[in-house]
Design an enzyme around this catalytic site. Structure first.
Site, PDB file in Angstrom:
ATOM      1  N   LYS A  13       0.832  -1.202   0.000  1.00  0.00           N
ATOM      2  CA  LYS A  13       0.000   0.000   0.000  1.00  0.00           C
ATOM      3  C   LYS A  13       0.870   1.257   0.000  1.00  0.00           C
ATOM      4  O   LYS A  13       2.026   1.254   0.426  1.00  0.00           O
ATOM      5  CB  LYS A  13      -0.953   0.017   1.200  1.00  0.00           C
ATOM      6  CG  LYS A  13      -0.342   0.422   2.547  1.00  0.00           C
ATOM      7  CD  LYS A  13      -0.493   1.911   2.826  1.00  0.00           C
ATOM      8  CE  LYS A  13       0.085   2.391   4.123  1.00  0.00           C
ATOM      9  NZ  LYS A  13       1.483   2.131   4.423  1.00  0.00           N
ATOM     10  N   ASN A  55      13.084 -13.829   1.571  1.00  0.00           N
ATOM     11  CA  ASN A  55      13.467 -12.419   1.509  1.00  0.00           C
ATOM     12  C   ASN A  55      14.383 -12.019   2.667  1.00  0.00           C
ATOM     13  O   ASN A  55      15.262 -11.168   2.521  1.00  0.00           O
ATOM     14  CB  ASN A  55      12.240 -11.499   1.551  1.00  0.00           C
ATOM     15  CG  ASN A  55      11.424 -11.560   0.286  1.00  0.00           C
ATOM     16  OD1 ASN A  55      10.461 -12.303   0.229  1.00  0.00           O
ATOM     17  ND2 ASN A  55      11.781 -10.793  -0.739  1.00  0.00           N
ATOM     18  N   SER A 147       4.328  -5.772   5.993  1.00  0.00           N
ATOM     19  CA  SER A 147       3.900  -6.660   7.087  1.00  0.00           C
ATOM     20  C   SER A 147       2.412  -6.969   6.993  1.00  0.00           C
ATOM     21  O   SER A 147       1.973  -8.077   7.318  1.00  0.00           O
ATOM     22  CB  SER A 147       4.224  -6.038   8.449  1.00  0.00           C
ATOM     23  OG  SER A 147       3.421  -4.898   8.702  1.00  0.00           O
ATOM     24  N   GLU A 194      -1.083  -8.057  12.507  1.00  0.00           N
ATOM     25  CA  GLU A 194      -0.483  -6.720  12.504  1.00  0.00           C
ATOM     26  C   GLU A 194      -0.244  -6.212  13.921  1.00  0.00           C
ATOM     27  O   GLU A 194       0.733  -5.510  14.182  1.00  0.00           O
ATOM     28  CB  GLU A 194      -1.391  -5.743  11.746  1.00  0.00           C
ATOM     29  CG  GLU A 194      -1.220  -5.768  10.242  1.00  0.00           C
ATOM     30  CD  GLU A 194       0.000  -4.990   9.808  1.00  0.00           C
ATOM     31  OE1 GLU A 194      -0.104  -3.806   9.476  1.00  0.00           O
ATOM     32  OE2 GLU A 194       1.097  -5.575   9.834  1.00  0.00           O
ATOM     33  N   ASP A 205      -3.573  -0.627   6.687  1.00  0.00           N
ATOM     34  CA  ASP A 205      -2.706  -1.432   5.823  1.00  0.00           C
ATOM     35  C   ASP A 205      -3.307  -2.800   5.529  1.00  0.00           C
ATOM     36  O   ASP A 205      -3.318  -3.257   4.372  1.00  0.00           O
ATOM     37  CB  ASP A 205      -1.330  -1.590   6.458  1.00  0.00           C
ATOM     38  CG  ASP A 205      -0.508  -0.311   6.422  1.00  0.00           C
ATOM     39  OD1 ASP A 205      -1.091   0.762   6.179  1.00  0.00           O
ATOM     40  OD2 ASP A 205       0.713  -0.380   6.651  1.00  0.00           O
TER      41      ASP A 205
END
Length: 397
Positions: A13, A55, A147, A194, A205
């Site tokens: 986002k 990652n 996240s 989150e 988000d």
């Protein structure tokens, strides 16, 4: 229960307008980026649960029997309506062997996974032995919702694996989305993930990662725009770290000291958000080049406002200056003080001009990605619909 591998993704986002003003009750527009986090969940018969995060170079596994024992220890408190408690977090840290006072990003990712795995198992039935691989196009720590995309992917995968929600991907489809009520359940659980990572997230988000498109957020209320255009942008990561908490406190202090000056600036930012929303809806209704000059002016005005309230940075000034030499318009996105900037690209923008701008920004030490906004939220994919890069990651692990 999970019978075959499932692959899904959720978008990152960006804030289009309304940064910081949203903290003071004004409107903000959050947009889904066409940069995504991908997750593949596979059934396994080795009696273990594995999560691999290439990652950040992390891979861990646990025996399902150990996870069942941990679940028994505090399953009564694992409720979708309750926030993770400090006691639960301490127990998860001890289980995962996390001893540092401030967990690193990879530790927070593992804690979020464990919390969601245990909570969803406690509420909907034991999740079988599985392997989960998560790979993202989003940089971490850049304010781009990495996240949240991770938490949404985890929630959707685990809810599907235990049968709490369906699997809408049919054989002949390449991409599918869950019905609205199941998306809502995914979003609620992702918010808990989150909370594990951020403590007190706004919920914006994970809502963007779940629903996609463009959302208006104001005074705790989230409204999804019904029709959304997908203009292209250049996303620039200045790689300058910043503290959102310190920047928010600085704006608050300015408002306290100069209310007669600052409040009209916040009101103007609010008006920019509403005007941009009107233009975006008009673009979706009737695509036309005539909308782009308006969006560019709104970018310019808002960037000046953000400098006035004290969240600009020399690196962001450099992005605006460099892109302006190529006839492009930019503004910071997110907390400011460094972080990322977005540059609007018209449909008829010369690709050579964009490439030249990217070279100049890279020469400043910045990282550039060309993408678009208004991307779809969480969805399931057939393997044939995935890019070669994503398939390579899943095949390697």
């Amino acid at each position: 229960m999970l019978a075959k591998p499932l692959t899904l993704s959720a978008p990152g986002k960006a804030i289009l307008h309304g940064e910081h003003a949203v903290v003071h009750g004004k409107a903000a527009l959050a947009v889904a980026l066409n940069l995504r986090t991908f997750l593949q969940i596979r059934p396994s018969n080795n009696g273990k649960v594995l999560i691999c995060l290439p990652n950040i170079g992390t891979s861990l596994n646990w025996e399902t029997a150990r996870l069942r024992t941990l679940l028994t220890a505090f399953s009564a408190g694992l409720d979708e309506s309750k926030s993770p408690s400090p006691e639960q977090m301490d127990a998860l840290k001890e289980f995962a062997g996390i001893t540092t006072g401030l967990p690193a990003p990879e530790s927070l990712a593992i804690l979020a996974f464990l919390y969601l795995y245990l909570s969803i198992s406690a509420n909907y039935g034991q999740i079988p032995s599985v392997e989960i691989v998560v790979w993202s196009e989003l940089p971490t720590g850049a304010g781009l919702g990495s996240s949240a995309a991770y938490s949404v992917c985890l929630a959707a995968a685990l809810l599907t694996a235990c049968g709490a929600i369906g699997c809408p991907l049919e054989e002949e489809k390449s991409v599918a989305r869950w019905p609205e009520e199941e998306l809502d359940l995914i979003n609620r659980w992702a918010f808990r993930g989150e909370q594990v990572i951020h403590g007190k997230p706004s919920g914006v988000d994970n809502s963007v990662a779940t629903w996609g498109g463009v959302l208006r957020f104001q005074s705790g209320k989230i409204t999804l725009l019904k029709r959304v255009p997908t203009p292209r942008i250049l996303l620039t990561n200045t790689k300058v770290s910043r503290s959102t908490k310190i920047l928010v406190a600085g704006v608050k202090d300015k408002i306290r000291k100069f209310p007669a000056i600052m409040n009209p600036v916040l009101a103007s930012i609010d008006a920019i958000s509403h005007e941009c929303e009107r233009v975006l809806e008009a673009m979706a209704e009737s695509p036309s080049q005539e909308h782009y000059p308006v969006l560019e002016e709104l970018f310019d005005i808002n960037q000046h406002h953000l400098n006035v309230i004290g969240v600009g940075h020399s690196s962001l000034d450099s992005v605006c200056r460099v892109t302006a030499t190529h006839g492009l318009h930019s503004k910071l996105t997110g907390a400011g003080g460094g972080g990322c900037a977005i540059t609007l690209l018209r449909p008829d923008t010369d690709p050579l001009m964009v490439e030249s701008a990217r070279r100049d920004l890279s020469a400043c030490g910045f990282e550039c990605l060309e993408t678009s906004i208004g991307a779809p939220g969480i969805c399931l994919h057939s393997l044939s619909s995935l890019k070669a890069e994503v398939l390579h990651v899943f095949n390697e692990v």
